[in-house]
Design a protein around this motif. Structure first.
Motif, PDB file in Angstrom:
ATOM      1  N   LEU A 186      42.800  29.886  38.021  1.00  0.00           N
ATOM      2  CA  LEU A 186      41.721  30.299  37.121  1.00  0.00           C
ATOM      3  C   LEU A 186      40.368  29.812  37.628  1.00  0.00           C
ATOM      4  O   LEU A 186      39.385  30.563  37.637  1.00  0.00           O
ATOM      5  N   ILE A 187      40.278  28.567  38.040  1.00  0.00           N
ATOM      6  CA  ILE A 187      39.032  28.027  38.585  1.00  0.00           C
ATOM      7  C   ILE A 187      39.279  27.471  39.983  1.00  0.00           C
ATOM      8  O   ILE A 187      38.864  26.374  40.331  1.00  0.00           O
ATOM      9  N   GLY A 188      39.967  28.279  40.786  1.00  0.00           N
ATOM     10  CA  GLY A 188      40.192  27.915  42.175  1.00  0.00           C
ATOM     11  C   GLY A 188      41.447  27.090  42.357  1.00  0.00           C
ATOM     12  O   GLY A 188      42.392  27.174  41.575  1.00  0.00           O
ATOM     13  N   ASP A 189      41.440  26.296  43.403  1.00  0.00           N
ATOM     14  CA  ASP A 189      42.619  25.485  43.691  1.00  0.00           C
ATOM     15  C   ASP A 189      42.759  24.323  42.718  1.00  0.00           C
ATOM     16  O   ASP A 189      43.797  23.667  42.669  1.00  0.00           O
ATOM     17  N   PHE A 190      41.711  24.081  41.951  1.00  0.00           N
ATOM     18  CA  PHE A 190      41.738  23.016  40.955  1.00  0.00           C
ATOM     19  C   PHE A 190      42.200  23.554  39.614  1.00  0.00           C
ATOM     20  O   PHE A 190      41.648  24.518  39.090  1.00  0.00           O
ATOM     21  N   PRO A 237      27.699  37.941  34.427  1.00  0.00           N
ATOM     22  CA  PRO A 237      29.118  37.900  34.041  1.00  0.00           C
ATOM     23  C   PRO A 237      29.476  36.534  33.470  1.00  0.00           C
ATOM     24  O   PRO A 237      29.073  35.498  34.022  1.00  0.00           O
ATOM     25  N   PRO A 238      30.214  36.488  32.357  1.00  0.00           N
ATOM     26  CA  PRO A 238      30.543  35.196  31.731  1.00  0.00           C
ATOM     27  C   PRO A 238      31.322  34.264  32.654  1.00  0.00           C
ATOM     28  O   PRO A 238      31.183  33.051  32.573  1.00  0.00           O
ATOM     29  N   VAL A 239      32.177  34.845  33.516  1.00  0.00           N
ATOM     30  CA  VAL A 239      32.935  34.047  34.480  1.00  0.00           C
ATOM     31  C   VAL A 239      32.427  34.415  35.868  1.00  0.00           C
ATOM     32  O   VAL A 239      32.799  35.460  36.410  1.00  0.00           O
ATOM     33  N   PRO A 240      31.581  33.588  36.483  1.00  0.00           N
ATOM     34  CA  PRO A 240      30.972  33.986  37.751  1.00  0.00           C
ATOM     35  C   PRO A 240      31.948  34.028  38.925  1.00  0.00           C
ATOM     36  O   PRO A 240      31.775  34.834  39.835  1.00  0.00           O
ATOM     37  N   LEU A 241      32.949  33.165  38.909  1.00  0.00           N
ATOM     38  CA  LEU A 241      33.881  33.074  40.039  1.00  0.00           C
ATOM     39  C   LEU A 241      35.252  33.614  39.670  1.00  0.00           C
ATOM     40  O   LEU A 241      35.785  33.303  38.610  1.00  0.00           O
ATOM     41  N   GLN A 242      35.822  34.439  40.541  1.00  0.00           N
ATOM     42  CA  GLN A 242      37.181  34.941  40.379  1.00  0.00           C
ATOM     43  C   GLN A 242      37.987  34.549  41.612  1.00  0.00           C
ATOM     44  O   GLN A 242      37.475  34.604  42.739  1.00  0.00           O
ATOM     45  N   PHE A 243      39.248  34.184  41.383  1.00  0.00           N
ATOM     46  CA  PHE A 243      40.102  33.721  42.473  1.00  0.00           C
ATOM     47  C   PHE A 243      41.444  34.441  42.466  1.00  0.00           C
ATOM     48  O   PHE A 243      41.917  34.908  41.422  1.00  0.00           O
ATOM     49  N   ALA A 244      42.064  34.490  43.634  1.00  0.00           N
ATOM     50  CA  ALA A 244      43.437  34.975  43.774  1.00  0.00           C
ATOM     51  C   ALA A 244      43.952  34.497  45.122  1.00  0.00           C
ATOM     52  O   ALA A 244      43.172  34.283  46.061  1.00  0.00           O
TER      53      ALA A 244
END
Length: 493
Positions: free
Chosen positions: A118-122, A370-377
């Protein structure tokens, strides 16, 4: 039901707008295969240098922009915070994907895994969620994901009967507070009253219980959520306090859930004691345990809904209240033409869906903020990823990261991408652009389901924002202010 009616009300998708479709550009077979630029640098030194740039010397947007310019590519390898040198095994290495075409790969569930990213590897300690791994951290291949996603969508469907009523009722209280404060102080700070309004209406709509049954939760529930949210995301977020204090005090370690355990327990007990109907729904219809049900309700309510609205709505209200181009007059005219005059008169999900300019303003605000600036996968396997200009090889297990404030300013998709254009999403051309509006962890033309990670409330969020704008211009002829305060309100004649 509510979600079905929202889907029916949404603009029809343009041709070929599936999750795997690509923006109009060269096809992957026509593009050159290029070695991916960028580097992670020396161990410890490389991540530390990038971390200081990200948090200290440049800030997130300049961090990504300067590397796009340096590598002449919107796809490259770099490091992104956090990287706790003494706590845990957080890996800061990412593949940045910063144009619409490469970013769209994050939503192809055949290519990417969304487990615990959700918020990267963390990932914050599961203690923040009572030890339960809530749905947002599950990949679509995990059996429990489908149960929790279906449960979340069912909560939205069941809320259809009360959503509008609760929203308008709480907006009555919110604007009454603002009017009182403006009359007394010549300005009203609206962030906290807005958060209280949003918390009360969401709790009644999603959990089926009014906060008035618990005076403590009614007064302090939104404050508890603010603290709970903050300690999860602070290690990864630029706050803006003077350096080196921010770096040393806020970004050096993950925070223990014990800090917020007392407040979170109060919210848990509130849901456990008063939301029996939705708890039974989770247990009996979707096979979740009571604990899983309650913690997932709290996450959807607190992180997804309340947290998202708390970030998004000030951007929306601030943009409208601070406008001096005549936008308010145009919005007011459209709203009253559709609804008639008077607060709440003729306002509902059907009528608000007829307001093309109102909807376009909401979409344009989501594009730029955008409310969530970062997206991860994370890559499920080796595959080739395409930007507008080239194809790159991604290795299994690599973490892809898209910074949406740049992605949504892709000049090959959006004309004058840095400008706020209230009419951008109107008409046929505007409808086609919705397939590249990705704020909801998928395109605006996509459909949330148990087989993807798109926000279950995608359509509900945009229509709720439209209702808030429409309600504003049924109450007032004009407002002035910014992203934190209202300075004047002129009541509708």
């Amino acid at each position: 039901m509510f979600v079905r009616s929202m889907a029916a009300a949404s603009p029809p998708p343009p041709p070929s707008t599936s999750l795997s479709s690509q923006p109009p550009s060269s096809s992957p077979s026509q593009l050159p295969l290029r070695a991916m630029p960028g580097t992670y640098g020396w161990p410890v030194v490389g991540p530390l240098s990038d971390r200081l740039d990200y948090f200290w010397f440049q800030g997130p947007e300049k961090f990504f922009r300067t590397r796009v310019e340096k590598y002449k590519s919107t796809v490259f390898r770099t490091n992104i915070p956090p990287a706790f040198p003494f706590f845990g095994n957080v890996n800061p290495n990412i593949v940045a994907v910063l144009d619409v075409k490469s970013f769209s790969h994050l939503f192809d569930m055949d290519l990417v895994d969304k487990r615990d990213v959700l918020i990267g590897d963390f990932r914050p300690s599961l203690g923040f969620y009572g030890g339960v791994r809530v749905g947002v951290y599950l990949d679509t291949t995990e059996p429990k994901h489908a149960k929790i996603k279906k449960f979340s969508m069912e909560l939205l469907k069941r809320s259809s009967e009360v959503w509008l009523r609760e929203l308008l009722s709480n907006l009555d209280k919110f604007w009454s507070t603002i009017e009182t404060d403006v009359s007394k102080n010549d300005a009203a700070s609206y962030i906290f009253p807005l958060q209280s309004c949003v918390f009360n209406f969401l709790t009644a709509s999603l959990a089926g219980v009014k906060t008035s049954v618990s005076p403590e939760i009614a007064e302090n529930g939104w404050k508890i959520l603010n603290t709970w949210l903050a300690f999860q995301v602070i290690p990864t977020t630029k706050i803006g306090i003077p350096q080196p204090f921010e770096e040393l005090l806020l970004h050096t370690w993950p925070y223990p859930p014990l800090i917020v355990a007392g407040g979170y327990k109060k919210l848990y007990n509130f849901i456990n004691d008063h939301a029996g109907e939705v708890i039974r729904l989770g247990e009996e219809e979707f096979g979740l345990t009571r604990d899983e049900t309650i913690h997932n309700i709290l996450f959807v309510l607190g992180f997804n809904a309340y947290g998202g609205f708390s970030v998004f709505l000030p951007s929306l209200i601030g943009k409208i209240a601070g406008d001096n181009t005549g936008l308010q007059e145009r919005l007011r005219t459209e709203v009253r033409k559709v609804c008639g005059s008077g607060s709440g008169s003729g306002l509902n999900f059907r009528t608000v869906n007829e307001m093309e300019l109102v909807k376009s303003v909401v979409y344009e605000t989501l594009r730029l903020n955008p409310p969530v600036p970062l997206q991860f996968a994370r890559a499920r396997e080796d595959f080739k990823i395409s930007s507008h200009d080239a194809v790159f090889e991604v290795k299994k297990g690599e973490l892809l990261c898209g910074y949406q404030p740049l992605v949504m300013r892709d000049g090959k998709i959006y004309e004058d991408p840095e400008e706020f254009k209230p009419d951008r999403f109107i008409g046929q051309t505007g409808s086609e652009l919705l397939s590249y509006l990705f704020w909801s962890n998928g395109p605006q033309t996509g459909t949330p389901s148990e087989s993807n990670k798109q926000c279950a409330a995608k359509d509900v969020v945009t229509l709720t924002a439209c209702l808030i704008i429409a309600d504003l211009f049924l109450r007032y002829d004009s407002v002035t202010g910014d992203m934190s305060s209202i300075k004047t309100v002129v009541k509708a004649k």
